[in-house]
Write a protein that holds these residues in place. Sequence first.
Motif, PDB file in Angstrom:
ATOM      1  N   ALA A  15      -9.261  88.778  73.961  1.00  0.00           N
ATOM      2  CA  ALA A  15      -8.267  89.546  73.173  1.00  0.00           C
ATOM      3  C   ALA A  15      -7.727  88.668  72.063  1.00  0.00           C
ATOM      4  O   ALA A  15      -7.623  89.064  70.912  1.00  0.00           O
ATOM      5  CB  ALA A  15      -7.140  90.001  74.088  1.00  0.00           C
ATOM      6  N   ARG A  16      -7.474  87.417  72.428  1.00  0.00           N
ATOM      7  CA  ARG A  16      -6.928  86.514  71.395  1.00  0.00           C
ATOM      8  C   ARG A  16      -7.998  86.230  70.357  1.00  0.00           C
ATOM      9  O   ARG A  16      -7.719  86.085  69.178  1.00  0.00           O
ATOM     10  CB  ARG A  16      -6.454  85.228  72.067  1.00  0.00           C
ATOM     11  CG  ARG A  16      -5.221  85.469  72.923  1.00  0.00           C
ATOM     12  CD  ARG A  16      -4.874  84.262  73.727  1.00  0.00           C
ATOM     13  NE  ARG A  16      -4.235  83.247  72.868  1.00  0.00           N
ATOM     14  CZ  ARG A  16      -3.200  82.517  73.283  1.00  0.00           C
ATOM     15  NH1 ARG A  16      -2.710  82.710  74.473  1.00  0.00           N
ATOM     16  NH2 ARG A  16      -2.668  81.611  72.524  1.00  0.00           N
ATOM     17  N   LEU A  17      -9.257  86.181  70.830  1.00  0.00           N
ATOM     18  CA  LEU A  17     -10.344  85.929  69.877  1.00  0.00           C
ATOM     19  C   LEU A  17     -10.400  87.073  68.873  1.00  0.00           C
ATOM     20  O   LEU A  17     -10.574  86.878  67.684  1.00  0.00           O
ATOM     21  CB  LEU A  17     -11.669  85.814  70.639  1.00  0.00           C
ATOM     22  CG  LEU A  17     -12.849  85.245  69.865  1.00  0.00           C
ATOM     23  CD1 LEU A  17     -12.503  83.938  69.211  1.00  0.00           C
ATOM     24  CD2 LEU A  17     -14.042  85.090  70.787  1.00  0.00           C
ATOM     25  N   CYS A  25      -5.667  84.648  61.867  1.00  0.00           N
ATOM     26  CA  CYS A  25      -5.538  83.189  61.938  1.00  0.00           C
ATOM     27  C   CYS A  25      -6.652  82.626  61.068  1.00  0.00           C
ATOM     28  O   CYS A  25      -7.666  83.260  60.834  1.00  0.00           O
ATOM     29  CB  CYS A  25      -5.755  82.703  63.366  1.00  0.00           C
ATOM     30  SG  CYS A  25      -4.764  83.600  64.543  1.00  0.00           S
ATOM     31  N   SER A  26      -6.480  81.380  60.619  1.00  0.00           N
ATOM     32  CA  SER A  26      -7.474  80.783  59.738  1.00  0.00           C
ATOM     33  C   SER A  26      -8.642  80.240  60.548  1.00  0.00           C
ATOM     34  O   SER A  26      -9.581  79.712  60.008  1.00  0.00           O
ATOM     35  CB  SER A  26      -6.812  79.649  58.960  1.00  0.00           C
ATOM     36  OG  SER A  26      -6.221  78.765  59.885  1.00  0.00           O
ATOM     37  N   VAL A  27      -8.604  80.304  61.863  1.00  0.00           N
ATOM     38  CA  VAL A  27      -9.669  79.776  62.717  1.00  0.00           C
ATOM     39  C   VAL A  27     -10.475  80.952  63.254  1.00  0.00           C
ATOM     40  O   VAL A  27      -9.940  81.810  63.953  1.00  0.00           O
ATOM     41  CB  VAL A  27      -9.074  78.972  63.894  1.00  0.00           C
ATOM     42  CG1 VAL A  27     -10.175  78.490  64.811  1.00  0.00           C
ATOM     43  CG2 VAL A  27      -8.249  77.807  63.366  1.00  0.00           C
ATOM     44  N   ARG A  70       1.696  78.357  72.114  1.00  0.00           N
ATOM     45  CA  ARG A  70       2.261  78.990  70.911  1.00  0.00           C
ATOM     46  C   ARG A  70       1.261  79.022  69.765  1.00  0.00           C
ATOM     47  O   ARG A  70       1.520  79.606  68.716  1.00  0.00           O
ATOM     48  CB  ARG A  70       3.518  78.224  70.455  1.00  0.00           C
ATOM     49  CG  ARG A  70       4.716  78.458  71.345  1.00  0.00           C
ATOM     50  CD  ARG A  70       5.990  77.945  70.761  1.00  0.00           C
ATOM     51  NE  ARG A  70       5.899  76.530  70.381  1.00  0.00           N
ATOM     52  CZ  ARG A  70       6.947  75.706  70.402  1.00  0.00           C
ATOM     53  NH1 ARG A  70       8.116  76.160  70.789  1.00  0.00           N
ATOM     54  NH2 ARG A  70       6.840  74.464  70.047  1.00  0.00           N
ATOM     55  N   VAL A  71       0.093  78.368  69.990  1.00  0.00           N
ATOM     56  CA  VAL A  71      -0.918  78.346  68.905  1.00  0.00           C
ATOM     57  C   VAL A  71      -1.841  79.537  69.106  1.00  0.00           C
ATOM     58  O   VAL A  71      -2.617  79.575  70.072  1.00  0.00           O
ATOM     59  CB  VAL A  71      -1.715  77.025  68.948  1.00  0.00           C
ATOM     60  CG1 VAL A  71      -2.790  77.020  67.871  1.00  0.00           C
ATOM     61  CG2 VAL A  71      -0.766  75.836  68.779  1.00  0.00           C
ATOM     62  N   PRO A  72      -1.827  80.525  68.228  1.00  0.00           N
ATOM     63  CA  PRO A  72      -2.547  81.790  68.495  1.00  0.00           C
ATOM     64  C   PRO A  72      -4.064  81.639  68.509  1.00  0.00           C
ATOM     65  O   PRO A  72      -4.755  82.451  69.115  1.00  0.00           O
ATOM     66  CB  PRO A  72      -2.093  82.704  67.347  1.00  0.00           C
ATOM     67  CG  PRO A  72      -1.604  81.801  66.282  1.00  0.00           C
ATOM     68  CD  PRO A  72      -1.070  80.586  66.966  1.00  0.00           C
ATOM     69  N   TRP A  73      -4.580  80.586  67.868  1.00  0.00           N
ATOM     70  CA  TRP A  73      -6.052  80.482  67.775  1.00  0.00           C
ATOM     71  C   TRP A  73      -6.636  79.583  68.864  1.00  0.00           C
ATOM     72  O   TRP A  73      -7.811  79.244  68.819  1.00  0.00           O
ATOM     73  CB  TRP A  73      -6.455  80.011  66.387  1.00  0.00           C
ATOM     74  CG  TRP A  73      -5.653  78.886  65.823  1.00  0.00           C
ATOM     75  CD1 TRP A  73      -4.551  78.993  65.021  1.00  0.00           C
ATOM     76  CD2 TRP A  73      -5.856  77.489  66.018  1.00  0.00           C
ATOM     77  NE1 TRP A  73      -4.061  77.755  64.706  1.00  0.00           N
ATOM     78  CE2 TRP A  73      -4.839  76.808  65.298  1.00  0.00           C
ATOM     79  CE3 TRP A  73      -6.797  76.731  66.711  1.00  0.00           C
ATOM     80  CZ2 TRP A  73      -4.749  75.412  65.265  1.00  0.00           C
ATOM     81  CZ3 TRP A  73      -6.721  75.342  66.686  1.00  0.00           C
ATOM     82  CH2 TRP A  73      -5.703  74.694  65.968  1.00  0.00           C
ATOM     83  N   ILE A  74      -5.784  79.195  69.834  1.00  0.00           N
ATOM     84  CA  ILE A  74      -6.319  78.457  70.995  1.00  0.00           C
ATOM     85  C   ILE A  74      -6.374  79.433  72.160  1.00  0.00           C
ATOM     86  O   ILE A  74      -5.354  80.015  72.545  1.00  0.00           O
ATOM     87  CB  ILE A  74      -5.424  77.247  71.343  1.00  0.00           C
ATOM     88  CG1 ILE A  74      -5.540  76.182  70.243  1.00  0.00           C
ATOM     89  CG2 ILE A  74      -5.826  76.661  72.701  1.00  0.00           C
ATOM     90  CD1 ILE A  74      -4.691  74.946  70.480  1.00  0.00           C
TER      91      ILE A  74
END
Length: 432
Positions: A15-17, A25-27, A70-74
Amino acid sequence: MDRPVEPGHFSACEARLDKHMAGLCSVDFPVAVVLPAGGSGERTGLLTPKQFCTFLNRPLISYTIQTFERVPWIQSIVVVVAKESLDLMMDIIHRFHHRNVLVVHGGSTRHRSIFNGVRALSEGEDGTARVKPKVVIIHDAVRPFVEEDFLLKITMAAKEQGAAGAIRPLVSTVIATTLEGYLDHSLERTKYRASEMPQGFIYDVIYQAYQRCSESDFEFGTECLHLALQYCGTNAKLIEGPPTLWKVTYKRDLAAAESIVKETLSQSACVVTGGSAQATELANALQRSMSALDMEVDVISDLIGDNAKSLSKEWNFIQLSVNSSCFSEVGRILGALEEADRALLHPVVIIWVYLNVSEDGSSASEPTGGEPAAMMELATGAKLGNILVYGIQLHHSKEATLWGRSVEKVAQMSCALIRDRSPALTGQLLQA
Ligand SMILES: Nc1ccn([C@@H]2O[C@H](COP(=O)(O)OP(=O)(O)OP(=O)(O)O)[C@@H](O)[C@H]2O)c(=O)n1
Ligand SMILES: O=P(O)(O)OC[C@@H](O)[C@@H](O)[C@@H](O)CO
């Protein structure tokens, strides 16, 4: 044994991916982090391993996990702990509502622990394959202060170069000693840097490096960047990081970490007036005095409607009551904070300021026996929910200088209570 904490762990990751793919996100590739936390922290001299030492009612490792949550792209966080700490780690994850955390066993050395964590990202204990990340960040669990923008720099550099690591200028000169304990030579400090964390790697690079790693490196090595170069020919990009990357190593570092967290929680306060003219006048005077003490103050009449957003961003509240020792306003703030679970990760401060204004301006009556006892009872219950309630009483004076001094005293006391967050003073009705 691997302990995926959350059912649907990988679906949450996917889901986060999706969020990445939405360009939020930039990642745009999967990233995971391995937090080695399997050490014993001997250099602190404490019985509890430093990663589990608590300050402000929370273990050090929970601050580090929160930093990465708190880092959305991890997508994934792997925590590597000693077998004897497994249950404690699971309890910490449960108590502090950490998500997307996989807990695996550590090893006898840091490299062995890290390898266990890296391997767990591509294979379960039973050998089942897992969706491995493109980049894996390795970060000591005892380095709680790392910012998202630096993590992004390391991650993007690792993706481009295969490996990347944080460095910092040396504080002391490095010297080589003779066997007899004399100076052999000293290194030119400007040519060297301290290797810190976070470090980032293309997953396959660090995984292969560990698969090829010698027993000697596993036993005595301290540098993952060296393994990438030695065993995969991958030369890490070095990026100078901020001073906040330091590692908790000695007992004093725990006190330093607590001080830093307290400072971040004590930048501002929200004064709730209840709407009365006298309270508003006091609030505005407090705002001026506390601003001079480097405390940013927001004044609102109540915590409903748009004002309620203060409950989700403020760590400190000052509730003003004029001629009313009723704690109902404090009770309302308490209820709202508890409903929002606001004090789960950090203690919240509520200061109840009780302004006595007698009709003829004479010094107002002393509080009846009721207030102090009721205050203590309210504060005792709140403390169980990590909310620290303090009381300050002041008497209105028509003599401007005297009144000014009283307001200044309340401002100083409020800043001190917010900055110190001492549980010892909760429930006290202090006199300004
Ligand atoms: N067998 C080990 C040893 C260390 N670490 C982790 O690696 C990080 C950095 O290591 P260090 O600061 O040396 O921690 P300790 O080994 O616990 O400290 P000491 O050397 O004082 O015992 C820490 O988060 C530590 O928990 C680990 O996962 N497994
Ligand atoms: O050496 P220690 O086990 O105290 O801590 C590990 C550090 O060495 C390590 O985090 C950085 O030097 C980067 O590799």
